[in-house]
Design a protein around this motif. Sequence first.
Motif, short mmCIF file in Angstrom:
data_model
loop_
_atom_site.label_atom_id
_atom_site.label_comp_id
_atom_site.label_asym_id
_atom_site.label_seq_id
_atom_site.Cartn_x
_atom_site.Cartn_y
_atom_site.Cartn_z
N GLY A 1 -8.16 18.83 -25.67
CA GLY A 1 -8.22 18.06 -26.20
C GLY A 1 -7.33 16.93 -26.72
N ILE A 2 -6.28 17.97 -27.17
CA ILE A 2 -4.75 17.26 -27.57
C ILE A 2 -3.66 17.88 -26.70
CG2 ILE A 2 -5.62 19.25 -29.53
CD1 ILE A 2 -3.05 20.99 -28.71
N GLY A 3 -3.89 17.33 -25.41
CA GLY A 3 -3.45 16.76 -23.96
C GLY A 3 -2.05 17.82 -24.04
N MET A 4 -3.14 18.65 -23.56
CA MET A 4 -2.70 20.05 -22.68
C MET A 4 -2.81 19.39 -20.65
SD MET A 4 -2.41 23.48 -23.76
CE MET A 4 -1.32 24.30 -25.46
N THR A 5 -1.86 20.07 -20.14
CA THR A 5 -2.35 19.80 -18.58
C THR A 5 -3.15 20.87 -18.41
OG1 THR A 5 -0.59 20.54 -18.01
CG2 THR A 5 -0.08 17.79 -18.04
N ASN A 6 -3.59 20.25 -16.95
CA ASN A 6 -4.11 21.76 -16.57
C ASN A 6 -3.78 23.00 -16.33
OD1 ASN A 6 -6.86 20.27 -16.31
ND2 ASN A 6 -6.24 20.00 -13.95
N ARG A 7 -2.33 22.66 -15.28
CA ARG A 7 -1.35 23.54 -15.06
C ARG A 7 -1.30 24.60 -17.52
NH1 ARG A 7 3.01 26.18 -12.49
NH2 ARG A 7 2.34 24.55 -11.04
N GLN A 8 -0.76 24.21 -18.02
CA GLN A 8 -0.50 23.68 -19.21
C GLN A 8 -1.40 24.97 -20.02
OE1 GLN A 8 0.72 20.51 -20.62
NE2 GLN A 8 3.17 20.81 -20.62
N VAL A 9 -3.00 24.36 -19.46
CA VAL A 9 -3.80 25.50 -20.02
C VAL A 9 -3.78 26.95 -19.95
CG1 VAL A 9 -6.88 25.36 -19.99
CG2 VAL A 9 -5.31 23.36 -20.94
N LEU A 10 -3.89 27.18 -18.06
CA LEU A 10 -3.02 27.82 -18.07
C LEU A 10 -2.29 28.56 -18.38
CD1 LEU A 10 -4.97 29.84 -15.16
CD2 LEU A 10 -2.98 28.53 -14.17
N THR A 11 -1.32 28.52 -18.16
CA THR A 11 -0.24 29.51 -18.41
C THR A 11 -0.35 29.67 -20.51
OG1 THR A 11 1.04 27.15 -18.62
CG2 THR A 11 1.18 28.68 -16.73
N LYS A 12 -0.73 28.00 -21.11
CA LYS A 12 -0.06 28.61 -22.30
C LYS A 12 -1.70 29.33 -23.32
CE LYS A 12 3.21 24.82 -22.35
NZ LYS A 12 3.83 25.61 -22.73
N VAL A 13 -2.63 29.38 -22.56
CA VAL A 13 -4.00 29.55 -22.92
C VAL A 13 -4.74 30.68 -23.06
CG1 VAL A 13 -6.43 28.37 -24.50
CG2 VAL A 13 -4.40 27.41 -24.26
N GLU A 14 -5.35 29.12 -21.54
CA GLU A 14 -5.97 31.21 -20.64
C GLU A 14 -5.46 32.25 -20.71
OE1 GLU A 14 -9.44 28.37 -18.02
OE2 GLU A 14 -7.05 28.31 -17.65
N LEU A 15 -4.20 32.41 -19.78
CA LEU A 15 -3.44 32.88 -19.12
C LEU A 15 -3.89 34.54 -20.26
CD1 LEU A 15 -1.33 32.61 -15.68
CD2 LEU A 15 -3.46 33.78 -16.09
N PRO A 16 -2.37 33.43 -21.40
CA PRO A 16 -2.33 34.57 -22.27
C PRO A 16 -3.48 35.46 -23.46
CG PRO A 16 -1.20 32.44 -23.17
CD PRO A 16 -1.76 32.60 -22.02
N LEU A 17 -4.29 34.24 -23.70
CA LEU A 17 -5.25 35.13 -23.66
C LEU A 17 -6.32 35.64 -22.98
CD1 LEU A 17 -6.86 31.86 -25.70
CD2 LEU A 17 -5.97 33.90 -27.02
N ALA A 18 -6.51 35.94 -21.99
CA ALA A 18 -6.97 36.85 -20.98
C ALA A 18 -5.82 37.79 -20.31
CB ALA A 18 -7.02 36.12 -19.33
N LEU A 19 -4.84 38.12 -21.00
CA LEU A 19 -3.90 39.77 -20.37
C LEU A 19 -4.28 40.89 -20.63
CD1 LEU A 19 -1.04 39.15 -19.29
CD2 LEU A 19 0.55 38.45 -21.67
N PRO A 20 -4.95 40.91 -22.36
CA PRO A 20 -5.50 42.46 -22.44
C PRO A 20 -6.10 42.51 -21.13
CG PRO A 20 -5.82 40.67 -24.28
CD PRO A 20 -5.33 40.05 -23.15
N VAL A 21 -7.43 41.19 -20.30
CA VAL A 21 -7.93 41.85 -19.53
C VAL A 21 -8.05 42.08 -18.04
CG1 VAL A 21 -10.82 41.58 -18.97
CG2 VAL A 21 -10.12 40.50 -20.90
N ILE A 22 -6.85 41.82 -17.82
CA ILE A 22 -5.97 41.46 -16.98
C ILE A 22 -4.84 42.77 -16.18
CG2 ILE A 22 -4.13 40.79 -15.65
CD1 ILE A 22 -4.95 37.89 -16.90
N PHE A 23 -4.94 43.18 -18.25
CA PHE A 23 -3.86 44.33 -18.70
C PHE A 23 -4.94 45.41 -18.14
CE2 PHE A 23 -0.31 46.05 -19.43
CZ PHE A 23 1.06 45.63 -19.32
N ALA A 24 -6.41 45.14 -18.10
CA ALA A 24 -7.54 46.33 -18.41
C ALA A 24 -7.03 46.88 -16.92
CB ALA A 24 -8.69 46.48 -18.88
N GLY A 25 -7.08 45.09 -15.76
CA GLY A 25 -8.15 45.88 -14.21
C GLY A 25 -6.34 46.54 -13.99
N VAL A 26 -5.48 46.17 -14.46
CA VAL A 26 -3.97 46.50 -14.32
C VAL A 26 -3.61 48.36 -13.94
CG1 VAL A 26 -1.78 46.71 -14.29
CG2 VAL A 26 -2.93 44.46 -13.60
#
Lengths: 244, 518
Positions: B117-142
């Motif tokens: 809604g504030i104007g991030m592109t799909n890629r920005q949503v992924l790299t700036k929001v989704e991946l950083p927030l998913a990082l702890p879970v991804i780390f648990a997987g690693v």
Amino acid sequence: MIEIRNLTKRFASYTAVFDLSLTIAQGETLVLLGTSGCGKTTTLKMVNRLIEPTSGSIRVDGVDVMKQAAFELRRRIGYVIQDGGLFPHYTVAEAIATVPKLLDWGPEMIRERTNELINKLRLPQTLLARYPAELSGGQRQRVGLARALAVRPSIVLMDEPFGALDPFTRRQVRRELFGLNELRETTVVLVTHDVSEALELADRIALMDAGRIVQVATPDALLTSPASDFVRDFLDDKPHRLHD
Amino acid sequence: MTDFLTFVREHADKLLEQTLTHIGLTAVSLLLALLLGVPLGILISRRSRLAGSVLGIAGVLQTVPSVALLGFLIPVLGIGVGPALMALFLYALLPIIRNTYVGITEVDASVKEAARGIGMTNRQVLTKVELPLALPVIFAGVRTATVINVGVATLAAYVAAGGLGEFIFSGIALSNVNMMMAGAIPAALLAIGFDVALASLQRLSVRKLRIGAVAFIALMPFLSAFYWLPIQQDKLIAGFAHEFYGRADGYPGLQKTYGLNLHPRLIDQNLMYEAIRSGQVDIISGYSTDGRIQAFDLLVLADNRHAFPPYDAAPMVRQVTLNRFPELGQTLNLLAGKLTDSVMTALNYQVDYEKQSPESVARTFLTRVGLYKRPEPRQRSETVVMGSKVFTEQYILAEIYRQLIEGQTSLRVVTKTGLGGTQICFDALRTGAIDFYPEYTGTGLLVILQPSAHTLANLSMQSDSIYDYVQHQFHQQYQLNWLKPLGFNNSYCLMMRRDQAKQLGIKTIEDLVNYMER
Ligand SMILES: Nc1ncnc2c1ncn2[C@@H]1O[C@H](COP(=O)(O)OP(=O)(O)OP(=O)(O)O)[C@@H](O)[C@H]1O
Ligand SMILES: [Mg+2]
């Protein structure tokens, strides 16, 4: 200026918004008011293309929204949702800087604008380094507003921005906010189902029911000459109107 | 405990090399799994219709037992690093894909909508929001993947890819607890170490975690590099079975007798032959009458200095039985010297590879040496019970004996095949459950008699002297008789591809030593 023409949105077989037309003037504050589920949020999100219309058109400052890249459109339109919609991993300072950074503002410019906004919104400087989880609801809401206003958009869309606050804080925040010069020249579309909020803030109110607009008028006109029993009942039914 | 420490001290070099290889294997496979798993996880979080099938396939791969997975991979990738890395990579995939997917899809929908809604592109949503927030879970997987991989990497030792499994599996093959522990303890410590390190990274705030993740990913290629540290490489590469590598009468004996110094790769017994056939190794250990020597056209290097104790085969018979049926002893001795190494290898080959029955192989053999007689149809009232261990050579010998005895005498033969290992056969013989079975002199010496190290050192490892010693001892201690040797010696041996050996002029182990030192 926002011009909405014959806007319809169907979700599968369900029609959430039907043949809605509305023009919102530059600098005007228009409140979309109505019962839960009547289509307010759907209408609002079609303006910044978070939802694509089934038919009809929307022009923002004379340009059809479907004819521009969604993200570019959205960067020019402020967007505030309930509880701020802040990112848990961004500090207050980063939150406010989000859109300016998307638009490649320099750091100096961002710092100036951030200070200006937190002063106007009465957010203490010490909050800048905090994360949303470390803020009160009212503070989160103000930060959400600051984020939406950071690049001085000509249009701001707000979806129940004060919905999560207690009645006292709600009145306080919205008075502060709408007392700002910033918002005077800005076109604001505000969604609420709080009648007193609508009456207090609106230049005009669009009262909706079941996906259609029942009446669009100034608060006074709406109170004095309601177009139907529904309008009268809707405005009457709210006891806290007496306190305002 | 002191034994253990002594072992570790004596093998410190090898242990360090194994540990580094182990870390390297784990790191490379993890890096590869990250490179594929994270993008795949992102993809299926975007196209939820793919999620089911991708997670399903990765899940099925995860449930394939590791040894079976290696088994599937060897025909395709050969032996060595290839199948080991591939197996580890496949195991690491599921936790990484799944946690990336779950981490991203679990990010609060209102946060994602605000981001758009504030104007991030799909890629920005992924790299700036989704991946950083998913990082702890991804780390648990690693973290899960890492711990799994440290464990599974021990299996690399089956396919000559090294790692701490070398000591673990050699230790198991030799019942050498110290050796096993020397591999198992560092492997466990590695798993715990990685787990604790990643757990503490995971607890960092999202911001620090990003730094941690970058550091971790930067560290991976560095750790991976351990795998490619210059390992000592010989002119000819040896691939030895774990048991051979560790047993005193295997590689250590070879080192002592010939001064041979190799840097052997350790590999599962049954994979060795494939490894030498495909040229991944040049020298392997084995048994001198294995049918695969013929099947793979290998040359057994002559052991002129007798580094390997002889394993001459001979029937071992109860004295009581011999007294009762004197004709039995005479009949069994008819075979003396008739079964040479090459004859026995050929018979094994015919059964193992040409899929002939032991019965027909035995008859053909007896006919050829002129010992076959059609059994006369007559009343057979006296019975002898014959035993055998559970492998091809013993099945063939049992069949030869049966046909020989029934042709030459009026005895009836009852065969008890499948008595398992040496100890079971020997006990059956001693208690009278069977009357005789074919045994090997080396086995009788080292498994049953188990003389002291001192006695062993004074024994000459020549066939004759070992036979005499064993025969004498068994007669005295157990009233068991070793009849005349059959003629073949199924001992440990070194072998090479025949064409390569010929080309290099290597016929004996001495030739090999000379060639390596040249
Ligand atoms: N993605 C969707 N799929 C199907 N139906 C939807 C979807 N989004 C909204 N609706 C339906 O459309 C109607 C209008 O929804 P909308 O969110 O616009 O209501 P609202 O006026 O904002 O209500 P509230 O005041 O409760 O927020 C509702 O009946 C809702 O169930
Ligand atoms: Mg709504």
